[in-house]
Enzyme design. Structure first.
Site, mmCIF file in Angstrom:
data_model
loop_
_atom_site.group_PDB
_atom_site.id
_atom_site.type_symbol
_atom_site.label_atom_id
_atom_site.label_comp_id
_atom_site.label_asym_id
_atom_site.label_seq_id
_atom_site.Cartn_x
_atom_site.Cartn_y
_atom_site.Cartn_z
ATOM 1 C CD GLU A 1 -2.955 -1.226 0.148
ATOM 2 O OE1 GLU A 1 -2.944 -0.361 -0.747
ATOM 3 O OE2 GLU A 1 -3.758 -2.169 0.168
ATOM 4 C CG HIS B 1 -4.401 -0.228 5.741
ATOM 5 N ND1 HIS B 1 -5.769 -0.040 5.675
ATOM 6 C CD2 HIS B 1 -4.179 -1.452 5.211
ATOM 7 C CE1 HIS B 1 -6.326 -1.099 5.112
ATOM 8 N NE2 HIS B 1 -5.375 -1.980 4.835
ATOM 9 C CG HIS C 1 -7.417 -5.484 7.577
ATOM 10 N ND1 HIS C 1 -6.850 -6.613 7.042
ATOM 11 C CD2 HIS C 1 -7.109 -4.466 6.713
ATOM 12 C CE1 HIS C 1 -6.224 -6.307 5.908
ATOM 13 N NE2 HIS C 1 -6.353 -5.000 5.696
ATOM 14 C CD GLU D 1 -13.106 11.106 24.986
ATOM 15 O OE1 GLU D 1 -11.999 11.159 24.451
ATOM 16 O OE2 GLU D 1 -13.557 12.003 25.721
ATOM 17 C CG HIS E 1 -9.447 -3.376 2.593
ATOM 18 N ND1 HIS E 1 -8.763 -3.605 1.435
ATOM 19 C CD2 HIS E 1 -8.501 -3.414 3.566
ATOM 20 C CE1 HIS E 1 -7.476 -3.785 1.690
ATOM 21 N NE2 HIS E 1 -7.289 -3.663 2.976
#
Ligand code: 2HA
Ligand code: ZN
Length: 273
Positions: free
Chosen positions: A117, A140, A142, A170, A211
């Site tokens: 990525e 990044h 999942h 929050e 994703h």
């Protein structure tokens, strides 16, 4: 004499964060990637910056970041394994002068490469630096409940943002700009990088439906905390739905009062007050 790079503060942050993300179940197998912008002064005590191990071509233009250093997770590497073998699973790279390659200065000792990525990471860094000079970290992962929510919740950014804000007090304070959502796209491509980076102009969180999530921030703690908070909102949403749905929630008026008290500006168009 060079200091042991495994003792460097940025190295500890990388090994700790990858371990935490694994422990939380947000980076199974080779899921997830991190890139962390480093400056020369941080690296110089640990690394000969004139010694380039490999030059790896990139098929997109990262010239806006020419000369920038990053510590990054490796393509196909497991977050689970980073703590025991940082030099195999992490790499320190410098973007080449023409922006068309990166120079490997340390790590990926089995011949590995930077995360698949990388285009999205570098495009996000470029975008975030243009709006926030203190920006340094892209993560990044999942995050489970956020992914689940992209199946059950409307994918409209405004609606998605309001729901997350309602789930924990929050949330609005931590991400008043809300969350960005791109359409489902093939990961690892320039196109998904461009789409994500466009959102990063105004937001530090971008969801990839079905994703995962990208988060951005000036420090590892801040970026991790941002993702954690959004994921907590999604986890609460999951519990709320499984308990039979919302009976009462934080009203838009209350959310506005919260924003006023914490002096944050909620994304326009979310609250109707
Ligand atoms: O690196 O998470 O999106 C594995 C991934 C790709
Ligand atoms: Zn992913």
């Amino acid at each position: 004499m060079m200091l042991d790079i495994l003792t460097a503060p940025f190295m500890k942050e990388m090994t700790k964060t990858t371990s935490n993300l694994y422990r939380l179940g947000w980076d199974e197998r080779n899921g997830g990637n991190i890139s962390y912008l480093l400056n020369e002064e941080e690296l110089a005590p640990y690394l000969d910056l004139n010694s380039v191990r490999r030059v790896v071509p990139m098929n997109f233009d990262a010239s806006a970041l020419a000369g920038c250093y990053f510590i990054v997770t490796g393509s196909g590497k497991y977050f689970k394994n980073v703590i025991d073998a940082p030099a195999l699973n992490l790499g320190i790279i410098r973007i080449a002068k023409d922006g068309r390659a990166y120079e490997l200065l340390w790590g990926f000792e089995d011949g590995g490469l930077a995360t698949s990525e990388l285009p999205t990471h570098l495009m996000n860094h470029t975008k975030r630096l243009s709006v926030d000079p203190t920006h340094r970290v892209i993560i990044h992962c999942h995050a489970t409940h956020l992914i689940a929510m992209t199946f059950t919740h409307d994918l409209d950014e405004v609606e998605f943002t309001r729901t997350l804000w309602q789930m924990c007090t929050e949330c609005l304070v931590v991400f008043p700009e809300g969350v960005g959502i791109i359409p489902w796209m093939v990961p690892g491509t320039d196109s998904i990088g461009k789409a994500t980076a466009e959102k990063m102009a105004d937001m530090r969180i971008v969801l990839w439906p079905h994703h995962g999530i990208f988060g951005a921030g000036p420090t590892m703690d801040d970026t991790f905390g941002l993702i954690e908070t959004a994921e907590k909102g999604a986890e609460v949403y999951t519990a709320v739905c499984s308990q039979g749905g919302i009976k009462q929630t934080i009203t838009d008026r209350q959310l506005q009062d919260l924003a006023d008290a914490f002096q944050v500006t909620p994304r326009a168009g979310v609250l109707h007050v």
